[in-house]
Design a protein around this motif. Sequence first.
Motif: not given
Length: 377
Positions: A340-356, A359-369
């Motif tokens: 799924v192309p990134a523009e149709h994805c959510e940008i997900d936290h590699v290390q979850p936001w709830a765990e600290g 919201t940076t490039q290094a900690n982001g990755r595209p994730a489809c729905a």
Amino acid sequence: MGTGVLGDLSSAVDRLVEAEPATLSDREAVVALHRELERLAAVTTRAVAAFDAAGDWGDDAASAASWLAHQCRMASATARAQVRLGQVLRHLPVTEAAWLAGEVGEAQAGLLARSRTPRREVAMARDEELLVGQATRLRFRTFAKVLAYGRWRADPDGAEDESAGRRERRRVHLSQSFEDVWFLEGTLDPLSGEIVARELRRLEEELFNADWAEAKARVGDGVRPSDLTRSPAQRRADALVEMATRSATAPAGGRRPAPLFSVLVGYETFAGMLCELAGGTMLTPGSLLPWLDRAWVERVVFDGPSRVIDVGVRQRLFSGATRRAVELRDRECFTPSCDVPAEHCEIDHVQPWAEGGLTTQANGRPACAFHHRRRRT
């Protein structure tokens, strides 16, 4: 069926037919069955090519393809394609060997065969082993893009001619049946298709949000897709009608929307480097020329002093430059089996936001729905 090797094959297939489906339903068995199926397809295509070369189809058929279509009850186009593929594979020994071994499939072999044009014969002879190696390792969609770039580099003029041919083949047919139902069918070149698909997705999303709000008001917070009043196909049909309605109401001299599509290019694109739609479709530079006087240029540099700056470290959601940087860097959903192309994805936290996680490039990755929901559950 006969004796000898074909008799052995028939007996082996009989045993597979008689086997309990559950014994062949695990991952390894499914992969092994597909591998052997491709090997058999390769053997069949090689035999068809030898049959064609021998000319042993008698006087009741004009060609090997017509004889094959009649005797095997195949579509004529399918028979002709198999004969042509077998003919070309005589000149692509590495491709044929990989297909016979089950390392590539008919789809990859067909792409390689179609890439061997008279103007690319020398390049294919030189690069075949490299390209087949890519075919054995890459997902099909990625391999098709790699091969498209290879054709472009080997024969830029031929690639531009093929691109122009795709544009010339554009067509749309809209006809009404005797029951007054309308049938829509057509073909668009990559850029035209991207423009239409992008707007259709946007309007379909508007309709989906409206449907979801209506269903939530009707059934409560436990709303599910099955509660919606329209199917995805129905929403697309209604979105197409909405496109026509908005077109009819737009002022003739109104401002045209931008961007209609996104193209990723490297600074050396016109020398033969990166040139493709955000969804991954490779384009030729010549196909972009009619759009250059209307293009918006967005400069993104990932290394060196001009690298994209992280923004919004303290915010929960990826947006703006940070989201855009992740989209351009990763291009697709982070799951290896998903394209799924990134523009149709959510940008997900590699290390979850709830765990600290930040919201940076290094900690982001595209994730489809699907994969985004799956990771959260």
